[in-house]
Write an enzyme that holds these catalytic residues in place. Sequence first.
Site, PDB file in Angstrom:
ATOM      1  N   ALA A 175       0.844  -1.198   0.000  1.00  0.00           N
ATOM      2  CA  ALA A 175       0.000   0.000   0.000  1.00  0.00           C
ATOM      3  C   ALA A 175       0.880   1.248   0.000  1.00  0.00           C
ATOM      4  CB  ALA A 175      -0.909   0.009   1.230  1.00  0.00           C
ATOM      5  N   ASP A 176       0.321   2.327  -0.538  1.00  0.00           N
ATOM      6  CA  ASP A 176       0.960   3.629  -0.392  1.00  0.00           C
ATOM      7  C   ASP A 176      -0.005   4.515   0.394  1.00  0.00           C
ATOM      8  OD1 ASP A 176      -0.982   4.604  -2.194  1.00  0.00           O
ATOM      9  OD2 ASP A 176       0.378   4.502  -3.903  1.00  0.00           O
ATOM     10  N   SER A 177       0.356   5.774   0.568  1.00  0.00           N
ATOM     11  CA  SER A 177      -0.468   6.649   1.408  1.00  0.00           C
ATOM     12  C   SER A 177      -1.879   6.828   0.842  1.00  0.00           C
ATOM     13  CB  SER A 177       0.207   8.001   1.614  1.00  0.00           C
ATOM     14  OG  SER A 177       0.476   8.614   0.370  1.00  0.00           O
TER      15      SER A 177
END
Length: 84
Positions: A35-37
């Site tokens: 995941a990223d932000s």
Amino acid sequence: MSDIPARVSNVLCFVLNVDPERVTPEAKLIGDLDADSLDTIEVVMTLEEEFGIEITDEIAESMRTVGDAIKAVTQLTSDKSKAA
């Protein structure tokens, strides 16, 4: 009441497009589950919709692992049912 850990795992699999076997309590959202932000924001929004809860920014920032997310959702749904 449905099984919260299973429902949280389903949300994570759907939003992050990961295999269920990767979604373990120790798995880090950013890192282990790729995941990223922006993904984490989508996870929070989807969890809010799925469980009918409001996740504050402070709680969202504390959700680093799958286990953290399960714990937060469990607490928020418990608080919600007590208030009802």
